[in-house]
Enzyme design. Structure first.
Site, short mmCIF file in Angstrom:
data_model
loop_
_atom_site.label_atom_id
_atom_site.label_comp_id
_atom_site.label_asym_id
_atom_site.label_seq_id
_atom_site.Cartn_x
_atom_site.Cartn_y
_atom_site.Cartn_z
CB SER A 1 2.34 -4.23 9.75
OG SER A 1 2.62 -3.19 8.84
CE LYS B 1 1.93 -7.20 7.80
NZ LYS B 1 2.60 -7.47 6.59
CG HIS C 1 -1.54 -4.02 6.91
ND1 HIS C 1 -0.34 -4.10 6.23
CD2 HIS C 1 -1.44 -2.90 7.68
CE1 HIS C 1 0.43 -3.09 6.58
NE2 HIS C 1 -0.21 -2.35 7.46
CG ASN C 2 1.08 -6.74 3.56
OD1 ASN C 2 0.95 -6.18 4.64
ND2 ASN C 2 2.16 -7.42 3.24
CD GLU D 1 2.54 -2.42 2.60
OE1 GLU D 1 2.40 -2.72 3.80
OE2 GLU D 1 3.42 -2.96 1.88
C1 6PG Z 1 4.57 -4.41 6.59
C2 6PG Z 1 4.81 -4.60 5.12
C3 6PG Z 1 5.76 -5.72 4.89
C4 6PG Z 1 6.31 -5.70 3.48
C5 6PG Z 1 5.54 -6.63 2.58
C6 6PG Z 1 5.08 -6.09 1.27
O1 6PG Z 1 3.40 -4.43 6.90
O2 6PG Z 1 5.51 -4.23 7.34
O3 6PG Z 1 3.64 -4.87 4.45
O4 6PG Z 1 5.13 -6.87 5.28
O5 6PG Z 1 6.46 -4.44 3.00
O6 6PG Z 1 6.41 -7.68 2.41
O7 6PG Z 1 6.04 -6.26 0.31
P1 6PG Z 1 5.82 -6.42 -1.25
O8 6PG Z 1 5.54 -5.03 -1.75
O9 6PG Z 1 7.13 -6.93 -1.72
O10 6PG Z 1 4.72 -7.39 -1.52
#
Ligand code: 6PG
Length: 480
Positions: A132, A186, A189-190, A193
């Site tokens: 990430s 991961k 994590h997303n 996010e």
């Molecule tokens: C990271 C990000 C990266 C990317 C994802 C999410 O941790 O560097 O999460 O992996 O931003 O692809 O993207 P989407 O918003 O398109 O799902």
């Protein structure tokens, strides 16, 4: 062309993430074999950045493999899904027992488990690794979440720990657990996010409507927040994006961007897996659905035409107090999102026997990654002190912060509802908090209904066992 095995690690797939990872490795003193399906990219990398370290360019996969010291370590940095399988299929016959294949893409952890098992049969290590930090992180120091065998980490650990972001001398990389554990972490994590970004977006919207403020003014509010408990990469770049003016129109950048958020799928996976594991990650789910909703332009237009503005007029009298309410509501909702994400990691770890260290996971998210934030250190501390913490919400600092924030949280969610401003992630996080702390939930009635229409039985508060009421008979209770 490579004629001897001098490279400590190789990268195949030199689009921006692969190229930047290779450069990061080279800049840190590792000799890196580089390969791309179309050799032009390999040549460009070496032409533009060859002076940053030692690259061993290879035009064929066979030369690339021949350039690697044993046990060989190959990072595959291609698109998730079919392209990853295709590269692995080509690589496997060229490798020897003990070699390591590392997938640094955003792969689904179930695919990683399948690949790990298949490669194990060839005596190879397959290491699904979450990375990430976006392009810049890959180059300057990402957060790295490797899964796979402990043996593979003995070779990869010293390399990855060196190229990862460092926080107070601690690398943002550690062995997460076997097979798919790295990609699972991961994925979560997303998911977090997504929740973080949705909460930030709702806070911005509430400030904009409540204060009738312009994006540039709100940028200043976020900038201020970034020097307190909310300090994080996402808050920092929110201030940047809100302060940005569109060169073409002179308008606030955020006002010339279509209000439809896209997604590549990791948030969706997080929610799908949470449903399977039975973990209520309501904040993450709400954030994922909010993105989907934003994309339904036809429905939105129809509803706008049918209902127009049915919210109550909203007038914030004390601007400063309102900003502080939104800040506290944001912090409390964010704590809920992280609590839910860590619950999911714990559940995944139990389900798949990964033995993931939650404090360790928070440690490697303190720097490098997209959700890096000051309060990840508090999460690390909370799980280090009490690994079996029932929920992050009850760890002392988090409990105090949430408790302090409750009146603000309620005011903000209630004001938003009255004014007709959607704040789904704020509202659902507050509802989650209220549900968790409730003395009794109406789930008892649901059990009654299930028993009534389907004889699904229920448990009583005063006796052990399961019971069924003869609803269409004389309503006596029998053991179920
Ligand atoms: C990271 C990000 C990266 C990317 C994802 C999410 O941790 O560097 O999460 O992996 O931003 O692809 O993207 P989407 O918003 O398109 O799902």
């Amino acid at each position: 062309m490579a004629d001897q095995a001098t490279a400590q690690i190789g990268v195949t797939g030199l689009a921006v993430m692969g190229r930047n990872l290779a450069r990061n490795l080279a800049r840190n003193g590792f000799t890196v074999a580089v390969h791309n399906r179309s050799p032009e990219r390999t040549r460009t990398l070496v032409a533009e950045h060859g002076d940053e370290g030692t690259f061993v360019p290879a035009e064929s996969l066979a030369d690339f493999v021949a350039a690697l010291e044993r046990p060989r370590a190959v990072i595959v940095m291609v698109k998730a899904g079919g392209p990853t399988d295709a590269v692995i299929d080509e690589l496997v016959p060229l490798l020897d027992a003990g070699d390591i294949v590392v997938d640094c893409g955003n792969a689904h952890f179930a695919d990683t488990r399948r690949r790990e098992e298949a490669l194990r049969e060839h005596g190879l290590h397959f290491v699904g690794t979450g990375v990430s930090g976006g392009e810049e992180g890959a180059l300057l120091g990402p957060s790295i979440m490797p899964g796979g065998s402990a043996e593979s980490y003995r070779k990869l650990g010293p390399i990855f720990e060196k190229i990862a972001a460092q926080v107070e001398g601690t690398p943002c990389c550690r062995h997460v657990g076997p097979d798919g554990a790295g990609h699972f972490v991961k994925m979560v994590h997303n998911g977090i996010e997504y929740a973080d970004m949705q909460l930030i977006a709702e806070a911005y919207d509430l400030l904009r409507v409540g204060l009738s403020a312009e994006p540039a003014e709100i940028a200043e509010i976020f900038r201020g927040w970034n020097s307190g408990e909310l300090e994080s990469f996402l808050i920092e770049i929110t201030a940047d994006v809100l302060a940005h003016t569109d060169a073409g129109t002179g308008r606030a950048f955020v006002d010339v961007v279509r209000d439809q958020a896209e997604q590549k799928g990791t948030g969706r996976w997080t929610v799908q897996i949470a449903l399977d594991l039975g973990i209520p990650i309501t904040g993450i789910a709400e954030a994922t659905f909010a993105r989907s909703l934003s994309g339904h332009a036809d429905q939105r237009e129809a509803a706008r035409a049918a209902f127009g503005d049915v919210g109550e007029k909203w007038q914030v009298s004390d601007r400063e107090a309102f900003v502080e309410d939104v800040r506290r509501a944001l912090l409390a909702s964010k704590i809920v999102a992280y609590a839910q994400g860590f619950d999911q990691i714990r559940a995944g770890s139990r389900e798949y026997d990964w033995d993931i260290d939650l404090g360790g996971t928070a440690t490697i998210w303190r720097g490098g990654c997209i959700i890096r934030a000051r309060f990840l250190d508090r999460i690390r501390q909370a799980y280090d002190e009490q690994p079996e913490l029932p929920t992050l919400l009850v760890a002392p600092w988090f409990a105090d912060t949430v408790r302090d924030g409750v009146p603000s949280w309620r005011r903000v969610v209630a004001d938003a509802a009255r004014a007709g401003v959607p704040a789904p992630a704020f509202a659902s996080s507050l509802a989650y908090f209220d549900a968790l702390r409730a003395e009794r939930l109406p789930a008892a009635l649901i059990q009654g209904l299930r028993d009534n229409f389907g004889a699904h039985t229920y448990h009583r508060v005063d006796r052990e066992g399961s019971f069924h009421t003869l609803w269409s008979g004389d309503r006596t209770e029998v053991e179920g």
